[in-house]
Motif scaffolding. Structure first.
Motif, PDB file in Angstrom:
ATOM      1  N   GLU B  47       0.843  -1.199   0.000  1.00  0.00           N
ATOM      2  CA  GLU B  47       0.000   0.000   0.000  1.00  0.00           C
ATOM      3  C   GLU B  47       0.879   1.250   0.000  1.00  0.00           C
ATOM      4  O   GLU B  47       0.624   2.213  -0.732  1.00  0.00           O
ATOM      5  CB  GLU B  47      -0.855  -0.043   1.272  1.00  0.00           C
ATOM      6  CG  GLU B  47      -1.958   0.970   1.331  1.00  0.00           C
ATOM      7  CD  GLU B  47      -2.674   0.878   2.664  1.00  0.00           C
ATOM      8  OE1 GLU B  47      -3.151  -0.211   3.030  1.00  0.00           O
ATOM      9  OE2 GLU B  47      -2.742   1.904   3.351  1.00  0.00           O
ATOM     10  N   PRO B  71      10.775  12.670   8.105  1.00  0.00           N
ATOM     11  CA  PRO B  71      11.756  11.597   8.378  1.00  0.00           C
ATOM     12  C   PRO B  71      11.116  10.245   8.664  1.00  0.00           C
ATOM     13  O   PRO B  71      11.694   9.206   8.322  1.00  0.00           O
ATOM     14  CB  PRO B  71      12.534  12.112   9.598  1.00  0.00           C
ATOM     15  CG  PRO B  71      11.759  13.232  10.143  1.00  0.00           C
ATOM     16  CD  PRO B  71      10.925  13.787   9.049  1.00  0.00           C
ATOM     17  N   THR B  72       9.923  10.232   9.252  1.00  0.00           N
ATOM     18  CA  THR B  72       9.244   8.952   9.514  1.00  0.00           C
ATOM     19  C   THR B  72       8.936   8.246   8.194  1.00  0.00           C
ATOM     20  O   THR B  72       9.162   7.043   8.048  1.00  0.00           O
ATOM     21  CB  THR B  72       7.931   9.173  10.306  1.00  0.00           C
ATOM     22  OG1 THR B  72       8.245   9.890  11.492  1.00  0.00           O
ATOM     23  CG2 THR B  72       7.248   7.878  10.662  1.00  0.00           C
ATOM     24  N   ARG B  74      10.410   8.831   5.298  1.00  0.00           N
ATOM     25  CA  ARG B  74      11.666   8.478   4.629  1.00  0.00           C
ATOM     26  C   ARG B  74      12.280   7.206   5.240  1.00  0.00           C
ATOM     27  O   ARG B  74      12.772   6.332   4.532  1.00  0.00           O
ATOM     28  CB  ARG B  74      12.653   9.642   4.735  1.00  0.00           C
ATOM     29  CG  ARG B  74      13.828   9.522   3.767  1.00  0.00           C
ATOM     30  CD  ARG B  74      15.051  10.203   4.314  1.00  0.00           C
ATOM     31  NE  ARG B  74      15.264   9.795   5.688  1.00  0.00           N
ATOM     32  CZ  ARG B  74      15.413  10.634   6.720  1.00  0.00           C
ATOM     33  NH1 ARG B  74      15.398  11.922   6.509  1.00  0.00           N
ATOM     34  NH2 ARG B  74      15.576  10.199   7.947  1.00  0.00           N
ATOM     35  N   ASN B  75      12.180   7.083   6.577  1.00  0.00           N
ATOM     36  CA  ASN B  75      12.708   5.875   7.240  1.00  0.00           C
ATOM     37  C   ASN B  75      11.943   4.632   6.795  1.00  0.00           C
ATOM     38  O   ASN B  75      12.519   3.571   6.598  1.00  0.00           O
ATOM     39  CB  ASN B  75      12.623   6.019   8.767  1.00  0.00           C
ATOM     40  CG  ASN B  75      13.506   7.125   9.290  1.00  0.00           C
ATOM     41  OD1 ASN B  75      14.331   7.661   8.563  1.00  0.00           O
ATOM     42  ND2 ASN B  75      13.334   7.484  10.539  1.00  0.00           N
ATOM     43  N   ARG B  76      10.623   4.790   6.651  1.00  0.00           N
ATOM     44  CA  ARG B  76       9.784   3.664   6.197  1.00  0.00           C
ATOM     45  C   ARG B  76      10.184   3.241   4.785  1.00  0.00           C
ATOM     46  O   ARG B  76      10.313   2.052   4.493  1.00  0.00           O
ATOM     47  CB  ARG B  76       8.312   4.124   6.243  1.00  0.00           C
ATOM     48  CG  ARG B  76       7.312   3.132   5.744  1.00  0.00           C
ATOM     49  CD  ARG B  76       6.802   2.228   6.855  1.00  0.00           C
ATOM     50  NE  ARG B  76       5.996   1.166   6.304  1.00  0.00           N
ATOM     51  CZ  ARG B  76       4.695   1.248   6.096  1.00  0.00           C
ATOM     52  NH1 ARG B  76       4.047   2.346   6.428  1.00  0.00           N
ATOM     53  NH2 ARG B  76       4.018   0.235   5.585  1.00  0.00           N
ATOM     54  N   ASP B  78      13.118   3.725   3.425  1.00  0.00           N
ATOM     55  CA  ASP B  78      14.448   3.096   3.511  1.00  0.00           C
ATOM     56  C   ASP B  78      14.338   1.634   3.945  1.00  0.00           C
ATOM     57  O   ASP B  78      15.078   0.784   3.456  1.00  0.00           O
ATOM     58  CB  ASP B  78      15.347   3.869   4.483  1.00  0.00           C
ATOM     59  CG  ASP B  78      15.800   5.201   3.900  1.00  0.00           C
ATOM     60  OD1 ASP B  78      15.799   5.326   2.664  1.00  0.00           O
ATOM     61  OD2 ASP B  78      16.132   6.110   4.677  1.00  0.00           O
ATOM     62  N   GLU B  79      13.399   1.366   4.880  1.00  0.00           N
ATOM     63  CA  GLU B  79      13.181  -0.024   5.321  1.00  0.00           C
ATOM     64  C   GLU B  79      12.728  -0.887   4.145  1.00  0.00           C
ATOM     65  O   GLU B  79      13.199  -2.013   3.959  1.00  0.00           O
ATOM     66  CB  GLU B  79      12.092  -0.073   6.397  1.00  0.00           C
ATOM     67  CG  GLU B  79      12.586   0.207   7.798  1.00  0.00           C
ATOM     68  CD  GLU B  79      11.435   0.267   8.781  1.00  0.00           C
ATOM     69  OE1 GLU B  79      10.378  -0.346   8.540  1.00  0.00           O
ATOM     70  OE2 GLU B  79      11.596   0.970   9.802  1.00  0.00           O
TER      71      GLU B  79
END
Lengths: 214, 98
Positions: B47, B71-72, B74-76, B78-79
């Motif tokens: 999704e 950033p949250t 972007r971190n997701r 990156d994961e």
């Protein structure tokens, strides 16, 4: 863009606990910077009213009167000291790209619980207990006594301060972890080193400023 | 709709497609077809990827859409990129072993 055309997951549902311990999940960048900077200035102003000095990244002392600008400068030194060392840590340990404005903004906002310390140290009872403790320690006067209620107010302010410092450290860590995408042992170790070095730097800078200006 | 299983419940190895059927005429094709890498992700990740494409890959728009900080999001992302690389590595290793 039409939002209803999108499949939106439940990512944005955030509990009160998350708001208190990790508001950076939803708040970062310019908004966090603006809010955080206003709160830093407000905290310094309230601190000035009660002569509460935020004289280190995670340091609070009640005592000497100083001009208003000195309280603002102390708070800004605290904020920028931790940002400086976390920036270095992020350059070394972040596996991905990150934005400086997120680190700057979230670290400013992470200092918001300090307003509670500034507020609980407003009553004059704290100054009287402070004077009493200094007098006892230096044995400069044996005549001084304190009212029991002053002691209660001071004890309450001290407990609040300890809770606030722990809360602030948790927020600073979360701000660093979210802004720079640092995780695990690297995140914890680099944060501890950064906060200790930043504490030392901020102390030195504030003492130098105190000696030169006052 | 049922969630597509991608891992074997017994040994946790990736599942492959053995048969495909036409919903109209019920013609069935049998074989051994590998699932595309995206199908191996969780529905939440799928999704996220679809929404990311719909906003033309703008992290800022994604942050607005999901009501999360930049950033949250972007971190997701990156994961997910990390998982894509891992899946690719696993697939390449599997091909080399065959």
């Amino acid at each position: 863009m039409i939002a209803h055309e999108m499949n939106i997951s439940t990512d944005s549902k955030i509990s009160l606990g998350q708001y208190l311990l990790n508001p950076f999940r939803t708040l970062a960048g310019g908004t966090a910077l603006l809010l955080g900077f206003i709160i830093i200035l407000l905290t310094a102003f309230v601190g000035a009213l009660g002569n509460t000095h935020f004289d280190g990244v995670i340091d609070v002392h009640s005592g000497q009167a100083a001009p208003l600008w000195f309280f603002f400068a102390e708070s800004i030194i605290d904020w920028l000291s931790i940002v400086l060392f976390l920036t270095v840590s992020a350059f070394i340990f972040s596996p991905t790209r990150w934005r400086f404005i997120d680190l700057l903004g979230t670290q400013a906002l992470a200092r918001w619980p300090a307003i509670f310390t500034a507020l609980v140290f407003l009553p004059d009872a704290n100054r009287r207990v402070n004077d009493f403790i200094i007098a006892k320690l230096t044995q400069s006067s044996t005549q001084l006594t304190i009212h029991p209620m002053d002691g209660v107010i001071f004890a309450f302010a001290s407990i609040v301060t300890v809770v606030v410092i722990i809360w602030m450290v948790v927020l600073m860590y979360k701000a660093y972890a979210v802004s720079c995408n640092v995780k695990g042992v690297k995140a914890i170790a680099s944060f501890i080193v950064s906060i200790l070095v930043a504490e030392a730097l901020s102390k030195v800078l504030i003492i130098l400023m105190f000696k030169r200006a006052l | 709709m049922k969630i597509l299983p991608t891992k074997c419940p017994a040994c946790h190895n990736p599942l492959i497609v053995k048969s495909l059927v036409c919903d109209e005429c019920k013609t069935e094709v049998q074989g051994q077809y590998q699932l595309p890498p995206l199908a191996s992700f969780s529905p939440e990740d799928q999704e996220f990827i679809l929404n990311f494409l719909k906003v033309s890959g703008s992290l800022k728009d994604m942050a607005k859409l999901l009501q999360l900080s930049y950033p949250t999001v972007r971190n997701r992302l990156d994961e997910i990129i990390g998982r894509i690389k891992l899946t690719e590595q696993q697939n390449n290793t599997g091909k080399e072993n065959q």
